[in-house]
Design a protein around this motif. Structure first.
Motif, PDB file in Angstrom:
ATOM      1  N   CYS A  75       0.842  -1.191   0.000  1.00  0.00           N
ATOM      2  CA  CYS A  75       0.000   0.000   0.000  1.00  0.00           C
ATOM      3  C   CYS A  75       0.875   1.238   0.000  1.00  0.00           C
ATOM      4  N   ARG A  76       0.503   2.181  -0.826  1.00  0.00           N
ATOM      5  CA  ARG A  76       1.186   3.471  -0.781  1.00  0.00           C
ATOM      6  C   ARG A  76       0.162   4.599  -0.734  1.00  0.00           C
ATOM      7  N   TYR A  77       0.297   5.424   0.289  1.00  0.00           N
ATOM      8  CA  TYR A  77      -0.509   6.641   0.390  1.00  0.00           C
ATOM      9  C   TYR A  77       0.394   7.792  -0.004  1.00  0.00           C
ATOM     10  N   LYS A 101       1.307   2.637   6.106  1.00  0.00           N
ATOM     11  CA  LYS A 101       1.299   1.452   6.970  1.00  0.00           C
ATOM     12  C   LYS A 101      -0.058   1.282   7.646  1.00  0.00           C
ATOM     13  N   VAL A 102      -0.604   2.352   8.209  1.00  0.00           N
ATOM     14  CA  VAL A 102      -1.868   2.185   8.934  1.00  0.00           C
ATOM     15  C   VAL A 102      -3.024   1.895   7.976  1.00  0.00           C
ATOM     16  N   THR A 119       1.232 -14.180  -4.663  1.00  0.00           N
ATOM     17  CA  THR A 119       0.949 -13.007  -5.508  1.00  0.00           C
ATOM     18  C   THR A 119       1.067 -11.735  -4.672  1.00  0.00           C
ATOM     19  N   VAL A 120       0.836 -10.618  -5.337  1.00  0.00           N
ATOM     20  CA  VAL A 120       0.801  -9.342  -4.631  1.00  0.00           C
ATOM     21  C   VAL A 120      -0.455  -8.574  -5.023  1.00  0.00           C
ATOM     22  N   ILE A 121      -1.004  -7.864  -4.070  1.00  0.00           N
ATOM     23  CA  ILE A 121      -2.111  -6.937  -4.333  1.00  0.00           C
ATOM     24  C   ILE A 121      -1.588  -5.543  -4.000  1.00  0.00           C
ATOM     25  N   ASP A 122      -1.556  -4.668  -4.999  1.00  0.00           N
ATOM     26  CA  ASP A 122      -1.030  -3.313  -4.809  1.00  0.00           C
ATOM     27  C   ASP A 122      -2.165  -2.316  -4.678  1.00  0.00           C
TER      28      ASP A 122
ATOM     29  N   MET B   1       6.965   1.750   0.005  1.00  0.00           N
ATOM     30  CA  MET B   1       5.607   1.218   0.022  1.00  0.00           C
ATOM     31  C   MET B   1       5.448   0.256   1.203  1.00  0.00           C
ATOM     32  N   SER B   2       4.359   0.360   1.915  1.00  0.00           N
ATOM     33  CA  SER B   2       4.135  -0.523   3.063  1.00  0.00           C
ATOM     34  C   SER B   2       3.733  -1.909   2.580  1.00  0.00           C
ATOM     35  N   MET B   3       4.234  -2.919   3.239  1.00  0.00           N
ATOM     36  CA  MET B   3       4.088  -4.274   2.717  1.00  0.00           C
ATOM     37  C   MET B   3       3.824  -5.271   3.835  1.00  0.00           C
ATOM     38  N   THR B   4       2.997  -6.282   3.550  1.00  0.00           N
ATOM     39  CA  THR B   4       2.767  -7.361   4.515  1.00  0.00           C
ATOM     40  C   THR B   4       4.115  -7.942   4.947  1.00  0.00           C
ATOM     41  N   PRO B   5       4.412  -7.977   6.243  1.00  0.00           N
ATOM     42  CA  PRO B   5       5.722  -8.501   6.655  1.00  0.00           C
ATOM     43  C   PRO B   5       5.819 -10.013   6.498  1.00  0.00           C
ATOM     44  N   GLN B   6       7.058 -10.490   6.422  1.00  0.00           N
ATOM     45  CA  GLN B   6       7.300 -11.933   6.382  1.00  0.00           C
ATOM     46  C   GLN B   6       6.848 -12.569   7.700  1.00  0.00           C
TER      47      GLN B   6
END
Lengths: 253, 271
Positions: A75-77, A101-102, A119-122, B1-6
């Motif tokens: 996620c990017r704000y 982050k929040v 996978t990734v969800i952006d 970019m904030s990311m799900t941590p390992q």
């Protein structure tokens, strides 16, 4: 430069933009307004204008970021340089990093990432014009964009901010109230499951004030959830060609 | 970019054990859900800093240094000094901490410590003004994490508060546009003493002061900062889980109770 206003609430109990303490700004929601992202949504809340695009689930790069049992959510704000009174430096600020982050942590509980391993969800939240409460508006639009992308979710996430201005508990603070008020508390919940996914606070609230403000926030989130559902329904009608032209406006109070 | 941590490196079986204990209101180190680990606060560790404190919270070790510098105020607050908080998750503190610019966890840590101090109006920034619009004191609070065993927010804020309470600022005045130091020092104008209390949710149990193992298992973290008047001055939810409405209100109540005890400890150490 903006000057501090003398009063934020006048003797008749009206706020600077003419609202009552418990009154929200009008909200307009649109789903599916961009062509390239898998899902997108736009929110206008007073002067706030925020656009959210979602890509995914898609292949993740670099590969070592992969999680074997679930999708990674990124996620990017970001605030546009022209989004505020004074130009915002385009370099990412510490505030933007924290809010990214929040917002991610507010959306994670609603998404079902175990359906999309490796996978990734952006999620890209672009604040085009900011007037207070943008993280909440961003969350509202982001959960619509995720739904628009067809990603499995337990529930929509609804969010709003409440706070204290001139000793009164008020809903949905705009920029000046946020800056010169006494407290600001953004809250996000999954309204049907009644679970809190984001809560932050800065300012000063007694325990009693906190409880009243929290209640007001939960109530506001539930109202916003109805608007989100309507916006999604309209999107479905467009997609299936069953659009009802006379469908009501999304203005909310 | 904030990311799900390992995923955390703790073994699944150990995670299950921690969850199982939590469901019985017990913890791996024998604490009750509402117990803090032992807190020690030592001030004046770094002579060259204007104020400093070393805090241990169980095995978590943190050093906070405060430096004062003269600088320009922000244009929208020409009569006020400036407070900046920075946090370093140094690579010696944990194997997962990497070199490089601060990541989102370090930034969140610094911003939550900052929020506690700023929103409770801990320092009277107006008294740090020397020449309105031109020269003010800038208070740099630098948090150094030396050993990470969980609950960095609380340990860092306690350290920052103790270091600020012990901080000495040089007396000075303006003579013919020049700053003249008198050579004497006085304490910072401290007006409030915010104390955060951090909760971790494991299963359906809320515990305070999670150690690292507990942080790896928790679904959600909630920090509640309480000022000296028992008002809430800062809150931050973290983690990928959720909280029930009643858990939030219960946590606020518990934090208001707990913060008084801890404030006493900090004040004793710093006076």
């Amino acid at each position: 430069m903006q000057k501090a206003p003398e009063r934020l609430i006048d003797e008749n109990g009206f706020r600077l933009d003419g609202r009552r303490p418990e009154e929200f700004r009008p909200i307009k929601l649109q789903v599916g307004i961009l062509d390239n992202p898998d899902g997108s949504a736009f929110i206008e809340q007073g002067k706030n204008k925020i656009i959210v695009g979602v890509y995914g689930p898609r292949e993740i790069h670099p590969k070592h970021m992969v999680l074997p049992d679930r999708a990674v959510i990124r996620c990017r704000y970001r605030m546009a340089p022209f989004s505020t009174e004074e130009r915002k430096n385009p370099a990412p600020s510490r505030r933007e990093i924290e809010i990214s982050k929040v917002i991610r942590e507010a959306l994670e509980p609603a998404v079902m990432p175990e359906y999309y391993p490796r996978t990734v969800i952006d999620i890209f939240v672009e604040a085009l014009q900011c007037d207070g409460g943008t993280r909440c508006a961003g969350i509202v639009a982001a959960s619509l964009a995720l739904a628009d992308a067809g990603i499995s979710m337990r529930e929509l996430v609804s969010a709003c901010s409440v706070g204290k201005v001139e000793g009164q508990i008020v809903a949905d603070l705009f920029d000046l109230e946020d800056k010169y008020g006494e407290a600001d508390m953004p809250v996000a919940i999954m309204p049907n499951l009644n679970k809190v996914t984001l809560i932050q606070m800065d300012g000063k609230l007694s325990r009693d004030e906190f409880e009243r403000a929290f209640e007001m926030a939960l109530d506001g989130c539930r109202k916003i959830r109805n608007l989100q559902a309507e916006a999604l329904k309209r999107r479905c009608e467009v997609l299936t060609g069953t659009e009802m032209p006379e469908k009501g406006s999304l203005e909310a109070h | 970019m904030s990311m799900t941590p390992q995923a955390a490196p703790t073994a699944k079986i150990e995670q299950e054990w921690i969850r199982d204990l939590a469901s019985k209101n017990r913890r791996i180190d024998g604490r009750a859900p509402s117990d803090y680990r032992e807190i020690t606060i030592e001030t004046g560790t770094i002579e060259k800093a204007n104020g400093s404190a070393r805090v241990t919270l169980g095995k978590t070790k943190i050093l906070v240094g405060v430096k004062l510098e003269l600088g320009a105020p922000f244009p929208d607050t020409p009569n006020e000094g400036v407070l900046t908080v920075n946090a370093e998750l140094t690579p010696i503190a944990h194997s997962s901490f990497e070199l490089g610019p601060p990541g989102e966890n370090a930034i969140e840590l610094a911003r939550v410590v900052d929020r506690n101090l700023r929103e409770s109006k801990a320092i009277d920034l107006k008294e740090l003004c020397i020449e309105p619009g031109k020269r003010v004191f800038i208070v740099f609070v630098d948090v150094y994490v030396l050993d990470h065993d969980g609950n960095l927010v609380d340990a860092s804020t306690y350290g920052a508060l103790a270091a600020l309470l012990k901080c000495r600022m040089p007396e000075c005045e303006i003579r013919d546009g020049e700053i003249v130091y008198s050579g004497s020092f006085r304490p910072l104008p401290m007006r409030n003493y915010p104390v955060p209390v951090t909760f971790a949710k494991i299963g359906r149990t809320l515990i305070v002061d999670p150690c690292l193992k507990e942080e790896e298992v928790m679904s959600t973290r909630l920090t509640i900062g309480v000022d000296k008047e028992d008002c809430v001055c800062a809150m931050q939810k973290g983690g990928m889980g959720t909280l029930e409405v009643h858990e939030v209100t219960a946590a606020v109540e518990a934090a208001i109770l707990k913060s008084g005890e801890i404030r006493k400890l900090i004040m004793e150490a710093a006076c």
